[in-house]
Design a protein around this motif. Structure first.
Motif, mmCIF file in Angstrom:
data_model
loop_
_atom_site.group_PDB
_atom_site.id
_atom_site.type_symbol
_atom_site.label_atom_id
_atom_site.label_comp_id
_atom_site.label_asym_id
_atom_site.label_seq_id
_atom_site.Cartn_x
_atom_site.Cartn_y
_atom_site.Cartn_z
ATOM 1 N N GLY A 322 26.083 12.482 22.235
ATOM 2 C CA GLY A 322 25.216 10.974 23.006
ATOM 3 C C GLY A 322 24.242 10.767 22.354
ATOM 4 N N ASP A 323 23.538 9.911 23.441
ATOM 5 C CA ASP A 323 22.220 9.213 23.037
ATOM 6 C C ASP A 323 21.049 9.849 23.469
ATOM 7 O OD1 ASP A 323 19.875 7.472 22.458
ATOM 8 O OD2 ASP A 323 21.175 5.618 22.144
ATOM 9 N N LEU A 324 20.455 10.819 22.698
ATOM 10 C CA LEU A 324 19.177 11.679 23.424
ATOM 11 C C LEU A 324 18.308 10.715 24.040
ATOM 12 C CD1 LEU A 324 19.160 14.633 23.790
ATOM 13 C CD2 LEU A 324 17.517 14.807 22.087
ATOM 14 N N GLU A 325 17.663 10.004 23.044
ATOM 15 C CA GLU A 325 16.717 8.919 23.594
ATOM 16 C C GLU A 325 16.789 8.092 24.624
ATOM 17 O OE1 GLU A 325 14.144 5.325 21.684
ATOM 18 O OE2 GLU A 325 15.148 6.425 20.314
ATOM 19 N N ALA A 326 17.954 7.638 24.849
ATOM 20 C CA ALA A 326 18.803 6.606 25.944
ATOM 21 C C ALA A 326 18.884 7.677 27.528
ATOM 22 C CB ALA A 326 19.705 6.149 25.672
ATOM 23 N N GLY A 327 19.309 8.909 26.988
ATOM 24 C CA GLY A 327 19.452 9.896 28.258
ATOM 25 C C GLY A 327 17.789 10.053 28.834
ATOM 26 N N PHE A 328 16.992 10.318 27.980
ATOM 27 C CA PHE A 328 15.504 10.569 28.312
ATOM 28 C C PHE A 328 14.872 9.533 29.255
ATOM 29 C CE2 PHE A 328 15.522 14.395 25.709
ATOM 30 C CZ PHE A 328 15.461 15.571 26.656
ATOM 31 N N ALA A 329 15.170 8.229 28.602
ATOM 32 C CA ALA A 329 14.746 6.962 29.111
ATOM 33 C C ALA A 329 15.355 6.765 30.332
ATOM 34 C CB ALA A 329 15.038 5.823 28.103
ATOM 35 N N ALA A 330 16.641 7.078 30.714
ATOM 36 C CA ALA A 330 17.390 6.855 31.946
ATOM 37 C C ALA A 330 16.760 7.947 33.202
ATOM 38 C CB ALA A 330 18.925 7.100 31.738
ATOM 39 N N ALA A 331 16.069 8.947 32.725
ATOM 40 C CA ALA A 331 15.824 10.028 33.667
ATOM 41 C C ALA A 331 14.591 9.424 34.510
ATOM 42 C CB ALA A 331 15.135 11.048 33.030
ATOM 43 N N ASP A 332 14.752 9.941 35.767
ATOM 44 C CA ASP A 332 13.321 9.495 36.785
ATOM 45 C C ASP A 332 12.688 10.867 36.566
ATOM 46 O OD1 ASP A 332 14.721 7.388 38.060
ATOM 47 O OD2 ASP A 332 15.969 8.688 38.921
ATOM 48 N N VAL A 333 12.853 11.935 35.962
ATOM 49 C CA VAL A 333 12.022 13.145 35.873
ATOM 50 C C VAL A 333 12.254 13.761 34.632
ATOM 51 C CG1 VAL A 333 11.483 15.269 36.703
ATOM 52 C CG2 VAL A 333 11.493 13.472 38.307
ATOM 53 N N GLU A 526 17.929 27.680 33.162
ATOM 54 C CA GLU A 526 18.017 27.827 34.501
ATOM 55 C C GLU A 526 16.527 27.496 34.913
ATOM 56 O OE1 GLU A 526 20.812 28.525 36.542
ATOM 57 O OE2 GLU A 526 21.671 27.531 34.796
ATOM 58 N N SER A 527 15.488 27.900 34.380
ATOM 59 C CA SER A 527 14.336 27.570 34.936
ATOM 60 C C SER A 527 13.841 26.117 34.806
ATOM 61 C CB SER A 527 13.315 28.472 33.956
ATOM 62 O OG SER A 527 13.310 29.856 34.187
ATOM 63 N N ALA A 528 14.264 25.482 33.815
ATOM 64 C CA ALA A 528 14.091 24.225 33.728
ATOM 65 C C ALA A 528 14.800 23.447 34.841
ATOM 66 C CB ALA A 528 14.365 23.586 32.314
ATOM 67 N N LEU A 529 15.994 23.729 35.033
ATOM 68 C CA LEU A 529 16.659 23.147 36.199
ATOM 69 C C LEU A 529 15.952 23.095 37.549
ATOM 70 C CD1 LEU A 529 20.377 24.087 35.414
ATOM 71 C CD2 LEU A 529 19.085 21.705 35.037
ATOM 72 N N ASP A 530 15.621 24.348 37.713
ATOM 73 C CA ASP A 530 14.560 24.551 38.988
ATOM 74 C C ASP A 530 13.433 23.685 38.835
ATOM 75 O OD1 ASP A 530 14.556 27.264 41.042
ATOM 76 O OD2 ASP A 530 16.512 26.655 40.300
ATOM 77 N N GLU A 531 12.861 23.266 37.654
ATOM 78 C CA GLU A 531 11.545 22.593 37.719
ATOM 79 C C GLU A 531 12.032 21.148 37.931
ATOM 80 O OE1 GLU A 531 8.352 23.126 37.466
ATOM 81 O OE2 GLU A 531 8.778 25.167 37.637
ATOM 82 N N LEU A 532 13.054 20.666 37.504
ATOM 83 C CA LEU A 532 13.607 19.177 37.924
ATOM 84 C C LEU A 532 13.899 18.946 39.447
ATOM 85 C CD1 LEU A 532 16.206 18.762 35.142
ATOM 86 C CD2 LEU A 532 13.846 17.773 35.336
ATOM 87 N N ALA A 533 14.567 20.459 39.770
ATOM 88 C CA ALA A 533 14.839 20.423 41.528
ATOM 89 C C ALA A 533 13.431 19.855 42.302
ATOM 90 C CB ALA A 533 15.362 21.456 41.858
ATOM 91 N N VAL A 534 12.376 20.954 41.788
ATOM 92 C CA VAL A 534 11.254 20.629 42.544
ATOM 93 C C VAL A 534 10.529 19.445 42.354
ATOM 94 C CG1 VAL A 534 8.770 21.633 42.505
ATOM 95 C CG2 VAL A 534 10.560 23.209 42.259
ATOM 96 N N ARG A 535 10.649 18.750 41.403
ATOM 97 C CA ARG A 535 10.183 17.475 41.154
ATOM 98 C C ARG A 535 10.497 16.413 41.688
ATOM 99 N NH1 ARG A 535 8.440 20.805 37.363
ATOM 100 N NH2 ARG A 535 6.389 20.243 35.995
ATOM 101 N N LEU A 536 12.009 16.569 42.099
ATOM 102 C CA LEU A 536 12.889 15.511 42.688
ATOM 103 C C LEU A 536 12.966 15.981 44.365
ATOM 104 C CD1 LEU A 536 15.742 15.343 40.126
ATOM 105 C CD2 LEU A 536 14.193 13.592 40.617
ATOM 106 N N GLY A 537 12.514 16.973 44.636
ATOM 107 C CA GLY A 537 12.386 17.375 46.153
ATOM 108 C C GLY A 537 13.851 17.748 46.496
#
Length: 905
Positions: A322-333, A526-537
């Motif tokens: 895939g397109d990594l740069e576009a993927g991060f650009a599309a992320a809210d967090v 798995e740690s990174a996923l939890d950090e995303l969850a925290v930031r997204l509530g």
């Protein structure tokens, strides 16, 4: 003098300084085990005048005039088991069984107050396999086994066939044999991380009475190999010599002393003088890849299988979808972090060792504590230019493995000594040597960057992975490649990128360890996923549910296109964890402690890629019973039990009528080895095919004998029923023998196609902000093991895996000093979980039926390890608000981090 042992008298005087443990073993009381020689593990426990003692610390001369009882003498006068032995049988309070005699002997003398405080009572006994729950069940008199009718054995908690021998101390491990004329081998090891051997003076050593030989690199074959053992020998770089003129880590072999006694061998070793040219060394893998770093292995091309020797890169992988740069650009967090995992020792209670001799035909016979007897035979034959049938390797019962005995660390040097001296030779690692000279879990550094939309959908996932393989590449490529497989494939993301490197350093070699790289990368992901969850509530479970792979979704392309989500229970695993977090339960937290919850999941292939072969032979015996000939080794993984269950189900009989012959390259067909959770999945599939073939053969033969259609006959426990009556199994065997026919069938499985298994873990923990102490309040594990063949046994594998993973997450660490020497070389310096440290984990199976595995089963021996550390770290993050990115999570590290974050003053 006289020493009474189990009612008999021994008049032989102990040697000066001899401990009671070695005195007893030399007289054939092999139930007394060697696990540490420092009084830390309890495997050598005996009774002296009715009091339990650690016989490794008890001077043998003090036993004069006293009554000694070993595990063999605990049974009643008519041979009936002692009540404690029976309770351990009923509870199946063992796995490999190496520690069991010590636990039985300790338990037999516990009084009421001690029974009420088992954590204190068992402070001197260690078990690396069980997680202690089944041992507690044995002490409390709980029964974990059940009976099964003929042909209805699968899915039942049937007992291990070796159980009676284990609890009575008569099961024979590697060194539980008496070999006449035995010589003893001791190794001189390097004090330098990198040096060239200029000269070795062994003259003083050879003058020691009893020393027979000193072997150096000049005596060893000038041939490269890998200590890692795989079906495909080229999986690992051939970068190792039996004895080398260049040493690449502190602890590497320099010379071997062979003598009539261990004491003489040790004295000879002490007197060897070695002149070294000390060379520059590099101990950090990032530094090792930089220009100008010392090169661990030469660039001259002599070593095959190294990706970039000049940069110390053993192997590397670069994958982008895939397109990594576009993927991060599309992320809210977006979250970024770097995670580190440490060296961990396998700490199997039976250390590495082998004893070898030449048989009457001049063939090399090696009895070894190995998970891979057939691969060890192949490696020895190649190394010493011996014919394939000129080597026999036998694995007795193996006292724990966890991947560490998928190596050839002792067999080669013992074989060299035997072939040179033409006499039997033994090498048994001390506990310190196990730390200095065996392998560890690969340390990893994982930089992760993850992006997600507001609803939790992953948009991009990027990882940079550096694995420290140490001085030699055994398992380095395989661990690195495996680490970036299922750990990432379990989650959907439009864009993924991985750059991974397995790197040489002048450190202790790493090797195969439970999880084989997945756990290290899962800790980061798995740690990174939890950090995303925290930031997204979001609830971390909800975020995972949005992103996990679904049933029948594709997993891999290219070389691993034989891997499928053939059965799927991950959704129900997550439901188990959700139910746990929504209900009260567990231990209450102390006042003032911080409380948190955390979860993580894992996926693992049920067997290794590119072929893992097993051949099994099933035969009808003259007495009407059956025998399986199986190559896979038994070290507490329970495969022997499951193979009998599969055979009994297919042959319509009971497990008592199935005997198993295994792990002897002369007597059983080929098996790649007992690693990668293959004992059930691959050898079990071969057993299934062999037994189905035998059942068909019996029915066909009986139908032909009585002249009826095959469809009119059926196999029963007693024989083959037909319209005119019954042909018993004994009659069938006799008739076949009279006609010269062999009523036996072979089964083969090559390990492909492959399925995946799932695991998920949840913790509720409490943290003392004043000290950093972490306490598990509740531990819940959900497992998709397909059709669970033996629930009690499978639960024990999970509990043991969780306990081992908790040790690795909380305190286990092999520490090296600035020069690369191991500092933690005993059980007092290196802490493994004790009874008091190990919480009781609630294990939940989610039933699936796997179309690939035998009778619907999937693997479940190493996968429970993988989600534990990230689940614990996520719970710690929930409790404290601090993200911990390095293991282990020791009290001092936790306290310092909380102080730096302002959580405590």
């Amino acid at each position: 003098m006289s020493i009474e042992v189990n009612g008999g008298v021994h008049a032989e005087e102990p040697r000066p300084g001899q401990c009671l443990r070695s005195y007893l073993r030399e007289r054939g009381w092999f139930g007394v085990k060697k696990g540490c020689d420092t009084g830390d593990c309890g495997a050598c426990t005996v009774h002296v005048d009715g009091e339990p003692v650690h016989s490794c610390l008890y001077p043998a001369f003090r036993a004069e005039g006293r009554s000694i009882t070993t595990i063999e003498g605990l049974a009643g006068p008519d041979g009936e088991p002692h009540p404690v032995q029976q309770r351990f049988l009923d509870a199946q309070g063992f796995q490999c069984g190496f520690c069991t005699a010590g636990f039985v002997m300790t338990t037999a003398k516990l009084d009421g107050d001690q029974l009420a405080d088992l954590p204190r009572a068992f402070k001197g006994n260690l078990c690396r396999c069980t997680g202690y729950r089944s041992i507690e069940d044995a002490v409390r008199g709980r029964c974990n086994i059940e009976e099964a009718a003929a042909g209805e054995t699968v899915g039942r908690s049937l007992p291990a066939p070796a159980g009676p021998r284990i609890v009575t101390g008569t099961a024979r491990f590697t060194f539980d044999v008496d070999v006449p004329g035995l010589l003893h081998l001791k190794l001189l090891r390097s004090p330098h991380a990198h040096a060239r051997i200029v000269a070795i003076d062994a003259s003083a050593a050879l003058r020691v009475p009893g020393v027979q030989a000193v072997l150096t690199h000049e005596d060893a074959p000038d041939r490269l190999f890998s200590t890692g053992l795989h079906e495909h020998a080229t999986d690992d770089p051939a970068d190792t010599r039996v004895l080398d003129d260049t040493v690449r880590y502190v602890g590497q072999r320099v010379a071997a002393v062979v003598a009539d006694s261990e004491a003489a061998a040790e004295e000879g070793r002490r007197l060897i003088e070695v002149a070294y040219e000390v060379l520059p060394a590099v101990l950090d893998p990032e530094e090792a890849m930089r220009p100008g770093a010392p090169v661990v292995h030469a660039k001259d091309g002599a070593v095959a299988g190294i990706a970039r020797p000049e940069d110390n890169v053993v192997a590397e992988a670069h994958v982008e979808e895939g397109d990594l740069e576009a993927g991060f650009a599309a992320a809210d967090v977006v979250y970024e972090g770097t995670f580190r995992t440490q060296r961990v020792q396998h700490a199997a209670l039976e250390t590495h060792g082998a004893v070898a001799w030449l048989d009457d035909a001049g063939r090399l016979v090696v009895r070894s504590s190995t998970q891979t007897p057939f691969l060890a035979r192949r490696a020895l034959a190649r190394l010493f230019d011996l014919p394939h049938d000129g080597v026999r390797v036998v694995a007795g019962r193996v006292g724990g493995g966890f991947g560490g005995k998928q190596e050839m660390l002792v067999e080669d040097i013992v074989a060299l000594a035997v072939l040179r001296l033409r006499r039997p030779v033994k090498l048994e690692y001390t506990r310190a040597e196990q730390f200095h000279g065996a392998t560890t879990r690969h340390p990893f550094t994982v930089a992760v960057k993850a992006g997600a939309r507001g609803d939790g959908t992953l948009t991009a996932l990027e990882l940079r992975i550096v694995s420290d393989t140490g001085a030699y590449g055994n398992h380095g490529p395989g661990v690195m490649f495996h680490s970036i497989g299922e750990s990432l494939a379990v989650y959907r993301a439009r864009s993924k990128k991985v750059d991974a490197y397995a790197v040489y350093t002048h450190a202790l070699p790493s090797g195969a360890f439970r999880g084989y790289g997945l756990g290290q990368v899962m800790f980061a992901v798995e740690s990174a996923l939890d950090e995303l969850a925290v930031r997204l509530g979001l609830d971390p479970l909800d975020l995972r549910a949005v992103n996990v792979i679904g049933p029948e979704e594709p997993l891999h392309d290219g070389d691993e296109d034989d891997l499928y989500v053939a059965s799927y229970g991950l959704d129900r695993c997550l439901e188990v964890l959700r139910a746990a977090q929504d209900e009260p339960g567990g231990t209450p937290a102390p006042d003032g402690w911080l409380v948190g919850e955390g979860t993580a999941l894992a996926m693992i292939a049920t067997s290794p890629p590119r072929g893992h072969f097993a051949d099994v032979r099933a035969a009808l015996l003259p007495d009407g019973s059956y025998r399986l000939a199986v190559g896979t080794a038994e070290f507490g993984n329970g495969t022997t039990t499951v193979h009998r269950q599969i055979a009994a189900a297919e042959l319509g009989t009971t497990v008592e009528r199935i005997s198993v012959r295994q792990s002897d390259t002369d007597l059983v067909p080929h098996d790649t080895g007992a690693y990668g959770s293959t004992g059930v999945m691959i050898a079990g599939k071969a057993t299934l095919r062999a037994c189905r073939g035998l059942a068909d053969l019996l029915v066909d033969f009986a139908a032909a004998r009585v002249g009826v259609a095959r469809a009119a006959c059926r196999l029963t426990e007693e024989g083959v029923a037909h319209p005119g009556g019954l042909l018993t199994l004994k009659e069938l065997h006799a008739a076949a023998r009279a006609m010269g026919q062999d009523l036996a069938a072979a089964g083969h499985f090559d390990g492909t196609p492959r399925s995946v298994a799932f695991n998920a873990h949840w913790f509720r923990i409490a943290v003392d902000p004043g000290t950093g102490e972490l306490r598990v309040l509740r531990s819940v594990h959900a497992a998709d093991a397909g059709r669970v063949m033996n629930p009690a046994q499978c639960r024990g594998q999970i509990e043991g895996g969780v306990a081992q993973a908790l040790g690795a997450a909380l305190y286990e660490e092999v520490r090296l000093d600035a020069g690369g020497a191991v500092e933690t070389d005993s059980f007092r310096a290196y802490r493994v979980p004790q009874y008091a440290d190990t919480p009781r984990t609630e294990v939940h199976f989610v039933d699936t039926l796997d179309p690939i595995g035998p009778l619907g089963a999937k693997s479940m021996s190493e996968s429970p390890f993988n989600p534990v550390a990230p689940a614990l770290a996520n719970a710690l993050r929930d409790a404290t608000g601090v993200r911990f990115t390095a293991l282990p999570l020791t009290r001092d590290r936790v306290w310092l981090a909380l102080r730096e974050a302002g959580v405590v003053e």
